[in-house]
Design a protein around this motif. Structure first.
Motif, PDB file in Angstrom:
ATOM      1  N   ARG A  19       0.826  -1.211   0.000  1.00 40.70           N
ATOM      2  CA  ARG A  19       0.000   0.000   0.000  1.00 40.70           C
ATOM      3  C   ARG A  19       0.861   1.262   0.000  1.00 40.70           C
ATOM      4  N   LYS A  20       2.025   1.195   0.628  1.00 43.18           N
ATOM      5  CA  LYS A  20       2.923   2.355   0.706  1.00 43.18           C
ATOM      6  C   LYS A  20       3.846   2.465  -0.502  1.00 43.18           C
ATOM      7  N   HIS A  21       4.131   1.330  -1.140  1.00 41.91           N
ATOM      8  CA  HIS A  21       5.108   1.286  -2.235  1.00 41.91           C
ATOM      9  C   HIS A  21       4.518   0.544  -3.428  1.00 41.91           C
ATOM     10  N   PRO A  22       3.668   1.200  -4.224  1.00 37.90           N
ATOM     11  CA  PRO A  22       3.104   0.520  -5.397  1.00 37.90           C
ATOM     12  C   PRO A  22       4.232   0.026  -6.320  1.00 37.90           C
ATOM     13  N   ILE A  23       4.081  -1.178  -6.798  1.00 37.29           N
ATOM     14  CA  ILE A  23       5.072  -1.800  -7.677  1.00 37.29           C
ATOM     15  C   ILE A  23       4.456  -1.919  -9.066  1.00 37.29           C
ATOM     16  N   ALA A  24       5.111  -1.323 -10.054  1.00 38.07           N
ATOM     17  CA  ALA A  24       4.613  -1.393 -11.436  1.00 38.07           C
ATOM     18  C   ALA A  24       4.495  -2.848 -11.871  1.00 38.07           C
ATOM     19  N   GLY A  25       3.355  -3.175 -12.446  1.00 37.67           N
ATOM     20  CA  GLY A  25       3.140  -4.517 -12.975  1.00 37.67           C
ATOM     21  C   GLY A  25       2.666  -5.536 -11.966  1.00 37.67           C
ATOM     22  N   ALA A  26       2.536  -5.133 -10.701  1.00 37.32           N
ATOM     23  CA  ALA A  26       2.091  -6.081  -9.671  1.00 37.32           C
ATOM     24  C   ALA A  26       0.602  -6.369  -9.807  1.00 37.32           C
ATOM     25  N   ASN A  27       0.267  -7.643  -9.853  1.00 34.28           N
ATOM     26  CA  ASN A  27      -1.119  -8.086  -9.831  1.00 34.28           C
ATOM     27  C   ASN A  27      -1.387  -8.546  -8.405  1.00 34.28           C
TER      28      ASN A  27
END
Length: 101
Positions: free
Chosen positions: A86-94
């Motif tokens: 929630r604090k560190h969105p990761i590109a491409g994470a499903n």
């Protein structure tokens, strides 16, 4: 104790966990269950004197990046992993968020 992570986060498939070492000592783990294209990250633990040194964030980030790179859907059952995502969105994470979100 040194705050130097001497090795990257590694996946120990036999033990179903990600691990991080500091100066050759196991500093922390993220336990998981993997099946059907999903990885349920169930528990994060940083050991002893390594607590409070940022190892947990290093470990969470490495585990999540590996799961994304392998095309797995992440199920953050562990509150630490959920908070990290929630604090560190990761590109491409499903991500399959826990029920109620």
């Amino acid at each position: 104790m040194s705050d130097h992570v001497s090795e990257p986060v590694t996946r120990n498939s036999e033990a179903s966990r990600y691990e991080v070492q500091v100066d050759g000592n196991l500093a922390g783990v993220v336990e998981y269950d993997e099946h059907d294209g999903r990885i349920d990250m169930t528990h994060t633990e940083v050991f002893g004197d390594f607590r409070g040194s940022g190892i947990g964030e290093t470990l969470a980030g490495g585990a999540i990046i590996d799961a994304v790179d392998r095309g797995l859907t992440i199920v953050p059952s562990c509150p630490f992993i959920e908070s990290y995502l929630r604090k560190h969105p990761i590109a491409g994470a499903n991500i399959e968020w826990p029920k109620g979100d």
